[in-house]
Enzyme design. Structure first.
Site, PDB file in Angstrom:
ATOM      1  N   ARG A  35       0.840  -1.199   0.000  1.00  0.00           N
ATOM      2  CA  ARG A  35       0.000   0.000   0.000  1.00  0.00           C
ATOM      3  C   ARG A  35       0.877   1.252   0.000  1.00  0.00           C
ATOM      4  O   ARG A  35       2.036   1.223   0.372  1.00  0.00           O
ATOM      5  CB  ARG A  35      -0.890   0.027   1.241  1.00  0.00           C
ATOM      6  CG  ARG A  35      -2.196  -0.745   1.110  1.00  0.00           C
ATOM      7  CD  ARG A  35      -3.105  -0.360   2.278  1.00  0.00           C
ATOM      8  NE  ARG A  35      -4.427  -0.980   2.160  1.00  0.00           N
ATOM      9  CZ  ARG A  35      -4.798  -2.081   2.787  1.00  0.00           C
ATOM     10  NH1 ARG A  35      -3.932  -2.703   3.566  1.00  0.00           N
ATOM     11  NH2 ARG A  35      -6.005  -2.573   2.640  1.00  0.00           N
ATOM     12  N   LEU A  38       1.194   2.893   5.475  1.00  0.00           N
ATOM     13  CA  LEU A  38       1.323   1.796   6.428  1.00  0.00           C
ATOM     14  C   LEU A  38       0.037   1.649   7.238  1.00  0.00           C
ATOM     15  O   LEU A  38      -0.853   2.481   7.190  1.00  0.00           O
ATOM     16  CB  LEU A  38       2.509   2.060   7.367  1.00  0.00           C
ATOM     17  CG  LEU A  38       3.888   2.184   6.695  1.00  0.00           C
ATOM     18  CD1 LEU A  38       4.922   2.692   7.688  1.00  0.00           C
ATOM     19  CD2 LEU A  38       4.324   0.830   6.123  1.00  0.00           C
ATOM     20  N   GLY A  39      -0.056   0.556   7.992  1.00  0.00           N
ATOM     21  CA  GLY A  39      -1.204   0.382   8.884  1.00  0.00           C
ATOM     22  C   GLY A  39      -2.169  -0.705   8.492  1.00  0.00           C
ATOM     23  O   GLY A  39      -3.063  -1.052   9.270  1.00  0.00           O
ATOM     24  N   THR A  41      -5.206  -3.013   6.719  1.00  0.00           N
ATOM     25  CA  THR A  41      -6.651  -2.813   6.613  1.00  0.00           C
ATOM     26  C   THR A  41      -7.171  -1.972   7.768  1.00  0.00           C
ATOM     27  O   THR A  41      -7.971  -1.062   7.583  1.00  0.00           O
ATOM     28  CB  THR A  41      -7.370  -4.174   6.591  1.00  0.00           C
ATOM     29  OG1 THR A  41      -7.009  -4.878   5.398  1.00  0.00           O
ATOM     30  CG2 THR A  41      -8.874  -4.007   6.643  1.00  0.00           C
ATOM     31  N   LYS A  51     -14.465   4.020  12.895  1.00  0.00           N
ATOM     32  CA  LYS A  51     -14.683   4.701  14.176  1.00  0.00           C
ATOM     33  C   LYS A  51     -14.850   6.203  13.979  1.00  0.00           C
ATOM     34  O   LYS A  51     -15.589   6.862  14.733  1.00  0.00           O
ATOM     35  CB  LYS A  51     -13.523   4.432  15.140  1.00  0.00           C
ATOM     36  CG  LYS A  51     -13.296   2.969  15.454  1.00  0.00           C
ATOM     37  CD  LYS A  51     -14.572   2.228  15.796  1.00  0.00           C
ATOM     38  CE  LYS A  51     -14.447   0.728  15.657  1.00  0.00           C
ATOM     39  NZ  LYS A  51     -14.429   0.207  14.292  1.00  0.00           N
ATOM     40  N   HIS A 443     -16.975   8.040  42.071  1.00  0.00           N
ATOM     41  CA  HIS A 443     -18.369   8.386  41.800  1.00  0.00           C
ATOM     42  C   HIS A 443     -18.448   9.847  41.362  1.00  0.00           C
ATOM     43  O   HIS A 443     -17.784  10.697  41.955  1.00  0.00           O
ATOM     44  CB  HIS A 443     -19.205   8.191  43.075  1.00  0.00           C
ATOM     45  CG  HIS A 443     -20.621   8.659  42.933  1.00  0.00           C
ATOM     46  ND1 HIS A 443     -21.576   7.930  42.271  1.00  0.00           N
ATOM     47  CD2 HIS A 443     -21.233   9.793  43.375  1.00  0.00           C
ATOM     48  CE1 HIS A 443     -22.725   8.582  42.306  1.00  0.00           C
ATOM     49  NE2 HIS A 443     -22.542   9.728  42.980  1.00  0.00           N
TER      50      HIS A 443
END
Length: 464
Positions: A35, A38-39, A41, A51, A443
């Site tokens: 490709r 980089l990285g 799919t 996302k 909390h």
């Protein structure tokens, strides 16, 4: 001819993490990637871009449905699809350039091009041949075909996840073939954009392998969000006619034939290992019946000096599983004792609400003949969740009936993908539900729901 300690084929999460770890441990390392970026799919056409679109469309949903409830009075935002895609591409660019920076920082060579293995100890990239003591196959996966169906993907009207991330325009209707993670995440994106979304699933429930109670709750929530479901249906054919798609399917319960039309069809019935062009047949690298590269417990293939990790081998096709394997293998190649605990690998679906799980489900506990107890807590009892309109969902914790040791956890609710790691750490240390129940939680936080579920395994939750 360049010589390396390790050459890794593929720069996805498994490959690039393995490379960085190898370099950190003093091994001269190179990565083969065809490709332009980089990285793999994950960063280019998978986890990261999806996302980005999930985040953008969730903000749209909040503006349309919840802003006015909080006194934020404004006109509903308009969607600029081209700009949203540009935002997605910018997110991809930031991440892929980040990997390129890490390669330079760790003195990892990027061998640009598609690689093959002409013989053990050698990797060919273009016209050049490079030598390595160790070769790691981390070439990932590709979209699988819909079993038994007549479908021709054009990535415009009939698309895989790759095409669904880059449609020219927002369609009026979308049919998703497959009720798994990819289909539901991308279906969710388009449903929030006002698209008429229908999911067709072969099985009688969505998210195969998920805890059945969580899956039913998840489907109910998605239905409320406008997603339609056709379960127990086998897609026979998808044909493009007049710029639209026609989907023919049969219901398994009575073999009756049905049809749907849609502007776009997303084929999301899983992925398969991508090993094309590597030359594994000639090398004699053994494959499984499912086309995965067969490896032993140390990621060794049947050919000496060649290893494999990630989506090309057995196990869940998850980026973080590949990363763990990459780190473990790198440590083994450096003479250390790398290890992956496959019993504590979480899975997450990034819809809203998120769905996350780790360890055993109730169904697996019964299948294995385990005696167990269940602690549940609804997010409706969590003050923080109610304050942000995220009270739907629950935490479900499973513990051994005799030892109280945590066996698994299943969460559907806000930030589930982050909350699950509390249980992952607990399971790594062999913790009991009582250990989690006795740990002070700040909390108000979503994480209090985890403690309440643990309390429910004992004398009972406080806010239930």
């Amino acid at each position: 001819m360049a010589q390396y300690d390790v050459i890794i084929i593929g720069s996805g999460p498994g490959g690039y993490v393995c490379a960085i770890r190898c370099a950190q441990l003093g091994l001269k390392t190179a990565v083969v990637e065809g490709r332009d970026t980089l990285g793999g799919t994950c960063l280019n056409v998978g986890c990261i871009p999806s996302k980005a679109l999930l985040h953008a469309t969730h903000q749209l949903h909040e503006a349309e449905h919840n802003f006015a409830k909080m006194g934020l009075m404004a006109e509903a935002p308009k969607v600029d699809w081209a700009k949203m895609l540009s935002y997605k591409d910018d997110v991809i660019g930031q991440n892929t350039k980040g990997i390129e920076f890490l390669f330079k920082k760790n003195k990892i060579d990027w061998l640009k091009g598609w690689g093959s293995i002409p013989e053990p100890g050698k990797v060919k990239v273009g016209d050049e041949v490079h030598e390595a003591k160790h070769i790691v196959i981390a070439s990932g996966s590709e979209a699988a075909e819909v079993p038994g169906a007549e479908i021709e993907v054009d990535e415009k009207i009939v698309v895989t996840s790759t095409g669904a991330l880059a449609l020219e325009k927002i369609p009026g209707s979308l049919v998703v073939v497959g009720g798994g993670v990819i289909g539901l995440e991308l279906g969710s994106v388009y449903a929030r954009l006002g698209v008429d979304v229908t999911v067709i699933e072969f099985l009688d429930a969505i998210t195969p392998g998920q805890d059945a109670e969580i899956a039913k709750t998840f489907q109910r929530i998605l239905k409320k969000q406008g997603v339609k479901f056709v379960l127990g249906a086998a897609v026979q054919k998808v044909a493009v006619e007049g710029g639209r798609a026609k989907i023919d399917y049969k219901l398994r319960k009575d073999d009756s034939a049905h049809a749907l039309e849609a502007d776009v069809v997303l084929c999301a019935t899983g992925r398969k290992p991508f090993t094309e062009g590597l030359g594994l047949d000639k090398l004699g690298v053994e494959l499984t019946q499912r086309g995965q590269v067969a490896v032993d417990a140390h990621y060794k293939t049947s050919v000496s000096g060649i290893y494999a990790i990630g989506d090309v081998i057995q196990g869940p096709m998850l980026a973080h599983k590949a990363e763990d394997e990459g780190m473990a293998l790198a440590e083994r190649l450096a003479g250390q004792a790398g290890h992956v605990n496959y019993d504590v690998i979480p899975g997450v679906i990034y819809t809203h609400p998120e769905v996350a799980s780790v360890g055993l489900t109730e169904e697996l506990c019964k299948e294995q003949g385990r005696t167990y107890k269940v602690g549940k807590f609804s997010f409706m009892g969590n003050g923080r969740a109610k304050a942000v309109f995220a009270g739907e969902g629950m935490v479900k914790l499973l513990a051994d009936a005799e030892t109280d040791r945590i066996l698994g956890c299943h969460v559907i609710g806000p930030m589930a993908g982050d909350l699950i790691h509390e249980v992952c750490v607990a399971m790594e240390f062999g913790a009991a539900a009582e250990d989690l129940a006795r740990t002070c939680h700040a909390h108000p936080t979503f994480s209090e729901a985890m403690r309440e579920a643990a309390l429910a395994c004992g004398d009972g939750a406080i806010h239930a």
